[in-house]
Design a protein around this motif. Structure first.
Motif, PDB file in Angstrom:
ATOM      1  N   GLU A  67     -52.002 -10.468  -8.331  1.00  0.00           N
ATOM      2  CA  GLU A  67     -53.043 -11.516  -8.790  1.00  0.00           C
ATOM      3  C   GLU A  67     -52.031 -13.421  -7.704  1.00  0.00           C
ATOM      4  O   GLU A  67     -53.110 -14.501  -7.318  1.00  0.00           O
ATOM      5  N   ALA A  68     -50.387 -12.471  -7.517  1.00  0.00           N
ATOM      6  CA  ALA A  68     -50.311 -13.995  -6.466  1.00  0.00           C
ATOM      7  C   ALA A  68     -50.545 -13.822  -4.704  1.00  0.00           C
ATOM      8  O   ALA A  68     -51.335 -14.600  -4.136  1.00  0.00           O
ATOM      9  N   ARG A  69     -51.649 -12.590  -4.509  1.00  0.00           N
ATOM     10  CA  ARG A  69     -52.430 -12.177  -3.227  1.00  0.00           C
ATOM     11  C   ARG A  69     -53.589 -13.414  -3.825  1.00  0.00           C
ATOM     12  O   ARG A  69     -54.408 -14.036  -2.760  1.00  0.00           O
ATOM     13  N   ARG A  70     -54.104 -12.942  -4.600  1.00  0.00           N
ATOM     14  CA  ARG A  70     -55.967 -14.040  -4.808  1.00  0.00           C
ATOM     15  C   ARG A  70     -55.387 -16.130  -4.412  1.00  0.00           C
ATOM     16  O   ARG A  70     -56.247 -16.096  -4.313  1.00  0.00           O
ATOM     17  N   LEU A  71     -54.451 -15.606  -4.728  1.00  0.00           N
ATOM     18  CA  LEU A  71     -53.877 -17.239  -5.486  1.00  0.00           C
ATOM     19  C   LEU A  71     -53.054 -17.925  -4.575  1.00  0.00           C
ATOM     20  O   LEU A  71     -52.707 -18.594  -4.360  1.00  0.00           O
ATOM     21  N   ALA A  72     -52.864 -16.395  -2.675  1.00  0.00           N
ATOM     22  CA  ALA A  72     -51.666 -17.404  -2.414  1.00  0.00           C
ATOM     23  C   ALA A  72     -52.372 -18.851  -1.782  1.00  0.00           C
ATOM     24  O   ALA A  72     -52.038 -19.484  -0.758  1.00  0.00           O
ATOM     25  N   MET A  75     -53.230 -24.929  -5.165  1.00  0.00           N
ATOM     26  CA  MET A  75     -52.323 -25.510  -4.432  1.00  0.00           C
ATOM     27  C   MET A  75     -51.344 -25.711  -5.587  1.00  0.00           C
ATOM     28  O   MET A  75     -51.449 -23.844  -6.107  1.00  0.00           O
ATOM     29  N   PRO A  76     -49.641 -24.864  -5.041  1.00  0.00           N
ATOM     30  CA  PRO A  76     -48.177 -24.588  -5.654  1.00  0.00           C
ATOM     31  C   PRO A  76     -47.809 -24.837  -7.552  1.00  0.00           C
ATOM     32  O   PRO A  76     -48.240 -23.538  -7.929  1.00  0.00           O
ATOM     33  N   SER A  77     -49.271 -26.106  -7.738  1.00  0.00           N
ATOM     34  CA  SER A  77     -49.092 -26.061  -9.125  1.00  0.00           C
ATOM     35  C   SER A  77     -50.273 -25.540  -9.723  1.00  0.00           C
ATOM     36  O   SER A  77     -50.053 -24.798 -10.815  1.00  0.00           O
ATOM     37  N   TRP A 102     -40.626  -4.502 -18.754  1.00  0.00           N
ATOM     38  CA  TRP A 102     -39.972  -4.880 -18.095  1.00  0.00           C
ATOM     39  C   TRP A 102     -40.325  -4.973 -16.379  1.00  0.00           C
ATOM     40  O   TRP A 102     -39.681  -5.361 -15.618  1.00  0.00           O
ATOM     41  N   ALA A 103     -41.579  -4.123 -16.367  1.00  0.00           N
ATOM     42  CA  ALA A 103     -42.371  -4.373 -14.820  1.00  0.00           C
ATOM     43  C   ALA A 103     -42.383  -5.804 -15.184  1.00  0.00           C
ATOM     44  O   ALA A 103     -42.269  -6.883 -13.645  1.00  0.00           O
ATOM     45  N   LEU A 104     -42.573  -6.440 -15.801  1.00  0.00           N
ATOM     46  CA  LEU A 104     -43.061  -7.806 -16.018  1.00  0.00           C
ATOM     47  C   LEU A 104     -41.949  -8.795 -15.584  1.00  0.00           C
ATOM     48  O   LEU A 104     -42.279 -10.342 -14.472  1.00  0.00           O
ATOM     49  N   ASP A 105     -41.038  -8.688 -16.447  1.00  0.00           N
ATOM     50  CA  ASP A 105     -39.861  -9.255 -16.363  1.00  0.00           C
ATOM     51  C   ASP A 105     -39.088  -9.444 -14.766  1.00  0.00           C
ATOM     52  O   ASP A 105     -38.870 -10.211 -14.072  1.00  0.00           O
ATOM     53  N   ARG A 106     -39.587  -7.794 -14.125  1.00  0.00           N
ATOM     54  CA  ARG A 106     -38.759  -7.764 -12.317  1.00  0.00           C
ATOM     55  C   ARG A 106     -39.354  -8.921 -11.740  1.00  0.00           C
ATOM     56  O   ARG A 106     -38.806  -9.332 -10.759  1.00  0.00           O
ATOM     57  N   MET A 107     -41.185  -8.692 -12.282  1.00  0.00           N
ATOM     58  CA  MET A 107     -41.757  -9.391 -10.613  1.00  0.00           C
ATOM     59  C   MET A 107     -40.900 -10.998 -11.354  1.00  0.00           C
ATOM     60  O   MET A 107     -41.282 -11.917 -10.406  1.00  0.00           O
ATOM     61  N   ARG A 108     -41.477 -11.274 -12.341  1.00  0.00           N
ATOM     62  CA  ARG A 108     -41.457 -12.370 -13.041  1.00  0.00           C
ATOM     63  C   ARG A 108     -39.691 -13.028 -12.605  1.00  0.00           C
ATOM     64  O   ARG A 108     -39.728 -14.167 -11.612  1.00  0.00           O
ATOM     65  N   LYS A 109     -38.643 -12.775 -12.159  1.00  0.00           N
ATOM     66  CA  LYS A 109     -37.624 -12.814 -12.038  1.00  0.00           C
ATOM     67  C   LYS A 109     -37.602 -12.644 -10.642  1.00  0.00           C
ATOM     68  O   LYS A 109     -37.080 -13.648 -10.167  1.00  0.00           O
ATOM     69  N   LEU A 110     -38.559 -12.689  -9.679  1.00  0.00           N
ATOM     70  CA  LEU A 110     -38.400 -12.177  -8.744  1.00  0.00           C
ATOM     71  C   LEU A 110     -38.916 -13.073  -7.746  1.00  0.00           C
ATOM     72  O   LEU A 110     -38.960 -13.781  -6.363  1.00  0.00           O
ATOM     73  N   TRP A 111     -40.221 -13.121  -8.487  1.00  0.00           N
ATOM     74  CA  TRP A 111     -41.167 -14.297  -8.176  1.00  0.00           C
ATOM     75  C   TRP A 111     -40.422 -16.142  -8.977  1.00  0.00           C
ATOM     76  O   TRP A 111     -39.798 -16.572  -7.151  1.00  0.00           O
ATOM     77  N   LEU A 112     -39.464 -16.035  -9.151  1.00  0.00           N
ATOM     78  CA  LEU A 112     -38.483 -17.243  -9.119  1.00  0.00           C
ATOM     79  C   LEU A 112     -37.539 -17.652  -8.562  1.00  0.00           C
ATOM     80  O   LEU A 112     -36.496 -19.041  -8.277  1.00  0.00           O
ATOM     81  N   SER A 113     -36.997 -16.483  -8.391  1.00  0.00           N
ATOM     82  CA  SER A 113     -35.733 -16.576  -7.555  1.00  0.00           C
ATOM     83  C   SER A 113     -36.378 -16.947  -5.475  1.00  0.00           C
ATOM     84  O   SER A 113     -35.334 -16.940  -4.357  1.00  0.00           O
ATOM     85  N   HIS A 114     -37.484 -17.482  -5.550  1.00  0.00           N
ATOM     86  CA  HIS A 114     -38.006 -17.881  -4.142  1.00  0.00           C
ATOM     87  C   HIS A 114     -38.491 -19.466  -4.376  1.00  0.00           C
ATOM     88  O   HIS A 114     -39.919 -18.897  -3.468  1.00  0.00           O
ATOM     89  N   PRO A 115     -37.983 -19.942  -4.817  1.00  0.00           N
ATOM     90  CA  PRO A 115     -38.478 -21.114  -4.766  1.00  0.00           C
ATOM     91  C   PRO A 115     -39.193 -21.614  -3.841  1.00  0.00           C
ATOM     92  O   PRO A 115     -39.909 -22.928  -3.610  1.00  0.00           O
ATOM     93  N   ASP A 116     -38.896 -21.337  -2.471  1.00  0.00           N
ATOM     94  CA  ASP A 116     -38.168 -22.266  -1.044  1.00  0.00           C
ATOM     95  C   ASP A 116     -39.437 -21.152  -0.527  1.00  0.00           C
ATOM     96  O   ASP A 116     -40.136 -22.102   0.635  1.00  0.00           O
ATOM     97  N   LYS A 117     -40.285 -20.453  -0.847  1.00  0.00           N
ATOM     98  CA  LYS A 117     -40.896 -19.252  -0.319  1.00  0.00           C
ATOM     99  C   LYS A 117     -42.335 -20.402   0.146  1.00  0.00           C
ATOM    100  O   LYS A 117     -42.494 -20.909  -0.970  1.00  0.00           O
ATOM    101  N   SER A 118     -43.447 -19.789   1.071  1.00  0.00           N
ATOM    102  CA  SER A 118     -44.716 -20.399   1.162  1.00  0.00           C
ATOM    103  C   SER A 118     -45.056 -19.208   0.051  1.00  0.00           C
ATOM    104  O   SER A 118     -44.995 -18.209  -0.292  1.00  0.00           O
ATOM    105  N   LEU A 119     -46.489 -19.609  -0.216  1.00  0.00           N
ATOM    106  CA  LEU A 119     -47.552 -18.347  -1.553  1.00  0.00           C
ATOM    107  C   LEU A 119     -47.833 -17.867  -0.278  1.00  0.00           C
ATOM    108  O   LEU A 119     -47.170 -16.629  -1.603  1.00  0.00           O
ATOM    109  N   LYS A 120     -47.795 -17.248   0.954  1.00  0.00           N
ATOM    110  CA  LYS A 120     -48.569 -16.064   1.212  1.00  0.00           C
ATOM    111  C   LYS A 120     -46.721 -15.629   1.570  1.00  0.00           C
ATOM    112  O   LYS A 120     -47.118 -14.029   1.105  1.00  0.00           O
ATOM    113  N   GLU A 121     -45.813 -15.727   1.904  1.00  0.00           N
ATOM    114  CA  GLU A 121     -44.447 -15.042   1.741  1.00  0.00           C
ATOM    115  C   GLU A 121     -44.874 -14.628   0.428  1.00  0.00           C
ATOM    116  O   GLU A 121     -44.083 -13.458   0.592  1.00  0.00           O
ATOM    117  N   LEU A 122     -44.450 -15.383  -0.275  1.00  0.00           N
ATOM    118  CA  LEU A 122     -44.648 -14.602  -1.670  1.00  0.00           C
ATOM    119  C   LEU A 122     -45.293 -13.984  -2.632  1.00  0.00           C
ATOM    120  O   LEU A 122     -44.522 -12.616  -2.797  1.00  0.00           O
TER     121      LEU A 122
END
Length: 356
Positions: A67-72, A75-77, A102-122
């Motif tokens: 989903e992240a690749r599809r939305l890269a 816009m950030p919002s 458990w897996a969804l929580d791990r992926m969400r925490k990783l997403w939120l830990s990189h607020p400064d990354k571009s969407l492609k990098e994320l």
């Protein structure tokens, strides 16, 4: 990280999509379903293309990465709004297997830990995390298998219920991983596989997996295990689990509770192969575990063949809960938890030490 390759590839990355072996078609056909979004992965989980708690967790991680690749390119919002929708869709796909959350929580925490990354990098970071979760699952299963193998004597006749093999995980398996590891250690085993009604995971999947590796397996219907136990033909029971409460109560495929009661009656050890990610310390006992009710058609018959009369009332709980008092030991990647430990204080201390 070097990718791990297993003989049975339940999930595989083709460079653009995650491909899931369609377990509804086994053992007659081996086909893969390609998923390219959170919605398509959620559908595959809900429709039983992929099943088994660890495999569901891995698939969900890939669903978020896709989903992240599809939305890269958005816009950030828009990215944030739609990725959150992806999390919600996946969380709603099946309620009992805690590895999903458990897996969804791990992926969400990783997403939120990189607020400064571009969407492609994320999106790249999230994909690498999904790869890591898949590889870690195989490693965890192999460690569990090594611990569990020590519990089975050479020449043991073991019973399992449902499918807790490579098809229920990223590879090697939980309960079946114990069998594989015991055989790798030079032990001789023969396996009895419960048919596992109504969806026949034991008949269709466990029997198929074991035949692929020339592991001796005998298929029985679910109501035969007590008879075999009474005749001394079963030495141990090993099953998997979809969620374990803090006190050690175990949720697994419907019918597991009956097997555990019979094992207790006949003084047969009842072992549960259980990765730490399956232990849910937020739930005090098994009575708090949500039990999925599946469609009535699964009980009416199988596929296009129906044998129940139209209009009959049907119940189809997909899981039941086995009380900790019936569990001889839990086998985890960090070691074996005995019944004495469960009865004295549950799993909180063990899990916290294991996750450090």
């Amino acid at each position: 990280m070097k990718r791990v390759m297993e003989r049975v590839q339940t999930l595989r990355w083709n460079g653009k999509q995650i491909e899931l072996i369609d377990q509804r078609l086994l053992p007659f056909r081996t086909e893969y379903v390609a998923c390219d979004s959170a919605k398509s992965v959620a559908g595959a989980i809900r429709d039983m293309v992929v099943r088994g708690a660890p495999a569901i967790g891995v698939a969900a991680a890939y669903g978020i990465a896709l989903e992240a690749r599809r939305l890269a390119g958005t816009m950030p919002s828009v990215f944030a709004e739609r990725l959150n929708e992806g999390f919600n869709i996946l969380a709603a796909s099946r309620p009992t297997a805690v590895n999903l959350f458990w897996a969804l929580d791990r992926m969400r925490k990783l997403w939120l830990s990189h607020p400064d990354k571009s969407l492609k990098e994320l999106s790249g970071i999230l994909l690498q995390e999904a790869h890591a979760i898949l590889d870690e699952d195989i490693g965890i299963n192999r460690k569990m298998g090594q611990y569990g193998a020590t519990l089975l004597p050479d020449g043991a006749k073991v019973l399992t219920h449902c499918n807790a093999g490579a098809l229920a995980t990223a590879g090697h398996g939980t309960a079946l991983g114990v069998f594989r590891s015991a055989i790798e250690a030079g032990k001789r085993l023969s396996v009895f596989a419960d048919e596992t009604r109504p969806f026949l995971q034991g008949a269709r999947l466990t029997a198929w997996e074991l035949l692929q590796e020339n592991i001796p397996v005998t298929l029985i219907t679910d109501n035969m295990s007590g008879y075999l136990m009474s005749r001394g033909e079963i030495d141990a029971v090993v099953v998997g689990t979809d969620r374990v409460a803090a006190n050690g109560d175990v949720a697994n495929k419907i019918g597991t509770y009956m097997v555990a009661v019979l094992a207790k009656r006949h003084n047969i050890p009842f072992y549960v192969a259980c990765p730490l990610s399956t232990i849910d310390l937020s739930l005090a006992t098994g009575s708090d575990i949500p039990i999925e009710e599946r469609p009535a058609n699964e009980v009416k018959g199988f596929r296009d063949c129906h044998w129940a009369p139209e209009g009959v009332a049907i119940r189809n709980p997909a899981f039941d809960v086995t009380p900790a008092e019936l569990v001889t030991a839990l086998v985890t990647e960090k070691g074996i938890v005995t019944n004495d430990t469960l009865m004295k204080g549950g799993l909180s201390g063990f899990v916290k030490n294991g996750r450090q």
